[in-house]
Design a protein around this motif. Structure first.
Motif, short mmCIF file in Angstrom:
data_model
loop_
_atom_site.label_atom_id
_atom_site.label_comp_id
_atom_site.label_asym_id
_atom_site.label_seq_id
_atom_site.Cartn_x
_atom_site.Cartn_y
_atom_site.Cartn_z
N LYS A 1 0.42 4.32 -4.48
CA LYS A 1 -0.90 4.34 -3.82
C LYS A 1 -2.05 4.61 -4.79
O LYS A 1 -3.16 4.15 -4.57
CB LYS A 1 -0.91 5.41 -2.73
N ASP A 2 -1.78 5.37 -5.85
CA ASP A 2 -2.85 5.73 -6.78
C ASP A 2 -3.13 4.62 -7.80
O ASP A 2 -4.03 4.74 -8.61
CB ASP A 2 -2.50 7.03 -7.50
N PRO B 1 0.80 -1.23 0.00
CA PRO B 1 0.00 0.00 0.00
C PRO B 1 0.83 1.28 0.00
O PRO B 1 0.36 2.32 -0.42
CB PRO B 1 -0.83 -0.10 1.29
N SER C 1 -6.42 1.39 11.13
CA SER C 1 -7.41 1.46 12.20
C SER C 1 -7.52 0.15 13.00
O SER C 1 -8.20 0.10 14.01
CB SER C 1 -8.78 1.83 11.62
N ASP D 1 -8.50 -0.89 -3.95
CA ASP D 1 -8.03 0.49 -3.85
C ASP D 1 -7.10 0.54 -2.63
O ASP D 1 -7.55 0.58 -1.49
CB ASP D 1 -9.21 1.44 -3.69
N LYS D 2 -5.80 0.53 -2.89
CA LYS D 2 -4.82 0.44 -1.80
C LYS D 2 -4.88 1.65 -0.87
O LYS D 2 -4.57 1.53 0.31
CB LYS D 2 -3.42 0.28 -2.37
N ASP D 3 -5.28 2.78 -1.40
CA ASP D 3 -5.37 3.98 -0.56
C ASP D 3 -6.39 3.74 0.55
O ASP D 3 -6.17 4.07 1.71
CB ASP D 3 -5.75 5.19 -1.40
N CYS D 4 -7.53 3.14 0.24
CA CYS D 4 -8.54 2.81 1.24
C CYS D 4 -8.09 1.67 2.12
O CYS D 4 -8.35 1.66 3.33
CB CYS D 4 -9.86 2.45 0.57
N LEU D 5 -7.42 0.70 1.55
CA LEU D 5 -6.93 -0.44 2.30
C LEU D 5 -5.93 0.03 3.36
O LEU D 5 -5.98 -0.40 4.50
CB LEU D 5 -6.26 -1.45 1.37
N ASP D 6 -5.06 0.94 2.99
CA ASP D 6 -4.05 1.43 3.92
C ASP D 6 -4.70 2.08 5.14
O ASP D 6 -4.33 1.78 6.27
CB ASP D 6 -3.14 2.42 3.19
N SER D 7 -5.70 2.95 4.93
CA SER D 7 -6.35 3.59 6.07
C SER D 7 -7.14 2.57 6.90
O SER D 7 -7.20 2.67 8.12
CB SER D 7 -7.27 4.72 5.60
N PHE D 8 -7.72 1.59 6.25
CA PHE D 8 -8.43 0.53 6.97
C PHE D 8 -7.46 -0.25 7.84
O PHE D 8 -7.74 -0.56 8.98
CB PHE D 8 -9.13 -0.40 5.96
#
Length: 127
Positions: free
Chosen positions: A18-19, A14, A126, A116-123
């Motif tokens: 990222k994009d 990720p 957490s 979508d790695k950008d969303c995966l990274d924030s997930f």
């Protein structure tokens, strides 16, 4: 019985690119359709190899005609590919059309997951 061809595209990490999404793909073939699919694709590739031999005076083998989607989609990759670099636009289009028509004709099942790695990274942060 079914055979599955699995492939991935993109960077899994990720923090890298990222994009750019990470994609998993599977193609499911019934055992009786796999040989017919392979035979149709290889027969056309062999015809193209004979045409290239006549036109360019270069000898290619079927192994030289192994194609990945990135080789077709990215012009720089296509220009370096031992087989694709010699195809005319019409021949390349015909090869692509044959792949797509075989997916339908052979009732091949397509499974895919786009991440979508950008969303995966924030997930992942957490957890």
């Amino acid at each position: 019985m079914y055979f599955f061809y699995l492939d991935e595209s993109g960077e899994k990490n990720p923090s890298v690119k990222k994009d750019e999404p990470y994609v998993l793909l599977a193609l499911g073939f019934h055992e009786y359709q796999w040989k017919k699919f392979e035979r149709a694709i290889n027969a056309f590739k062999l015809k193209l190899i004979r045409d290239i031999n006549k036109r360019e005076r270069i000898q290619l083998e079927l192994a030289d005609a192994e194609v990945h989607s990135s080789d077709i989609r990215i012009p720089k990759n296509r220009a370096r590919h031992p087989f694709l670099q010699y195809l005319t636009k019409e021949e390349l289009s015909a090869l692509i059309d044959l792949f797509y028509s075989q997916l339908e004709e052979r009732h091949i099942h397509i499974f895919t997951s786009v991440i979508d790695k950008d969303c995966l990274d924030s997930f992942m942060e957490s957890l």
